[in-house]
Enzyme design. Structure first.
Site, mmCIF file in Angstrom:
data_model
loop_
_atom_site.group_PDB
_atom_site.id
_atom_site.type_symbol
_atom_site.label_atom_id
_atom_site.label_comp_id
_atom_site.label_asym_id
_atom_site.label_seq_id
_atom_site.Cartn_x
_atom_site.Cartn_y
_atom_site.Cartn_z
ATOM 1 N N LYS A 143 21.308 -45.788 -22.004
ATOM 2 C CA LYS A 143 22.247 -46.776 -22.553
ATOM 3 C C LYS A 143 22.869 -47.597 -21.415
ATOM 4 O O LYS A 143 22.980 -48.817 -21.509
ATOM 5 C CB LYS A 143 23.336 -46.078 -23.384
ATOM 6 C CG LYS A 143 22.809 -45.563 -24.720
ATOM 7 C CD LYS A 143 23.816 -44.654 -25.424
ATOM 8 C CE LYS A 143 23.162 -44.005 -26.647
ATOM 9 N NZ LYS A 143 24.017 -43.005 -27.294
ATOM 10 N N GLN A 146 29.531 -39.935 -26.803
ATOM 11 C CA GLN A 146 28.191 -39.348 -26.938
ATOM 12 C C GLN A 146 28.289 -37.991 -27.649
ATOM 13 O O GLN A 146 29.040 -37.118 -27.228
ATOM 14 C CB GLN A 146 27.548 -39.190 -25.546
ATOM 15 C CG GLN A 146 26.129 -38.660 -25.579
ATOM 16 C CD GLN A 146 25.146 -39.607 -26.275
ATOM 17 O OE1 GLN A 146 25.194 -40.819 -26.101
ATOM 18 N NE2 GLN A 146 24.265 -39.052 -27.086
ATOM 19 N N ASP A 198 29.745 -47.665 -32.435
ATOM 20 C CA ASP A 198 28.803 -46.755 -33.099
ATOM 21 C C ASP A 198 28.984 -46.786 -34.619
ATOM 22 O O ASP A 198 28.156 -46.236 -35.348
ATOM 23 C CB ASP A 198 29.023 -45.317 -32.592
ATOM 24 C CG ASP A 198 27.922 -44.865 -31.654
ATOM 25 O OD1 ASP A 198 26.838 -45.481 -31.683
ATOM 26 O OD2 ASP A 198 28.149 -43.904 -30.900
#
Ligand code: NDP
Length: 281
Positions: free
Chosen positions: A50, A94, A117
């Site tokens: 990422k 994460q 997200d």
């Protein structure tokens, strides 16, 4: 017949290129903060990928790394700081977090305006209401982009989704409904799964079981989207046995090179969108 491979890697590359051009016109680059707790090897690889993808398109990425012993308070304090920092546009936590951390509490602490997200309950609700002000979770958003790349009319098609997680199964089901598909959501307690799958014009496999989907699950000429990422001793495997999909379906996404690269491209896109929303004149 031999199914066509949907080349997620190539589609994602084009999206990244287009984002890079748009970002190069901005006075300041968008910025993403990534929170990584613990040393799960897969998570470390995801975060590295990422970060690399961010740098390539001109997004500033900063990872905040914590040991597995991190406390909930330490994470919440950092998130509160990042929420208040105007030059941070997106915050990504994460997953999975260490077992002693309440993941829901952490995800809910992220400001919905920076929730790239799309996991905050407010954004989940806005997605249900088809609001453009939400952030659509990256994997489901990428799956819909892959379907759009086929330039087919999805209206009225039978879509079967295997999996009902908050990250993939539920949001992609919602998005498929918005595409006017007739959607069946299945899970580990579903009966006659193979028969249901054989009725699917679009099959989304997101169960996390290597090569679970074989010929018996695939309707001839179906579109098969393989979300699974399963690390086996020798290789990375999807949830679909690729050979069977190639023999039976019309289209299939490979693993790797299908949904995975799209998830990262959508994270970049959501971060860019967050930047634009936060800098509206
Ligand atoms: P979860 O483990 O959260 O959810 C799995 C879902 O599959 C659950 O709803 C479960 O049912 C269902 N399921 C499990 N076994 C069966 C079975 N035998 N028959 C029918 N349904 C079953 O996983 P995620 O949604 O987070 O991820 C799914 C897969 O996608 C994983 O391999 C993951 O690594 C991958 N992934 C890939 C991404 C990418 O970018 N390509 C991004 C995110 C995930 P129940 O609810 O009853 O337990």
């Amino acid at each position: 017949m031999t199914a066509k491979i949907i080349n997620g890697k190539e589609i994602a590359k084009n999206i990244r290129q287009s984002l890079k051009e748009k970002i190069s016109l901005l006075k300041t680059p968008p910025a993403l903060a990534v929170i990584l707790a613990g040393s799960d090897p897969a998570s470390e690889i995801y975060v590295k990928n990422k970060e690399k993808a961010c740098h390539e398109v001109g997004i500033t990425a900063r990872t905040h790394k914590f040991p597995a012993t991190v406390s909930e308070k330490e994470l919440l304090d950092l998130i509160n700081d990042l929420n208040r920092t105007p030059d941070i546009n997106g915050i990504l936590v994460q997953l999975p977090l260490p077992a002693h951390i309440n993941s829901e509490k952490i995800l809910q602490a992220v400001s919905p305006a920076k929730d790239v997200d799309g996991f905050h309950p407010l954004n989940t609700g806005l997605l249900q209401q088809k609001s453009p002000d939400t952030f659509i979770p990256c994997t489901p958003k990428g799956i819909i982009r892959l379907l759009h790349s086929l330039s087919l009319d999805l209206t009225g098609l039978n879509a079967v989704v295997i999996g009902r997680s908050q990250i993939v199964g539920l949001p992609v089901s919602n998005l498929l409904l918005q595409e006017n598909c007739t959607v069946t959501v299945t899970h580990s307690k579903t009966q006659n799964l193979s028969a249901l799958c054989r009725s699917a014009d679009i099959l989304i496999a997101a169960l996390g079981k290597p090569e679970f989907i074989t010929k018996e699950y695939i309707k001839p000429s179906a579109i098969i989207i393989d979300v699974g990422i399963n690390r086996t001793p020798n290789s990375l495997k999807g949830d679909v046995r690729l050979k069977d999909a190639l023999d039976t379906a019309a289209y299939v996404t490979p693993v790797p090179g299908g949904v995975g690269p799209m998830t990262i491209a959508m994270l970049l896109e959501n971060t860019f969108e967050a930047f634009l929303k936060q800098n509206r004149p």
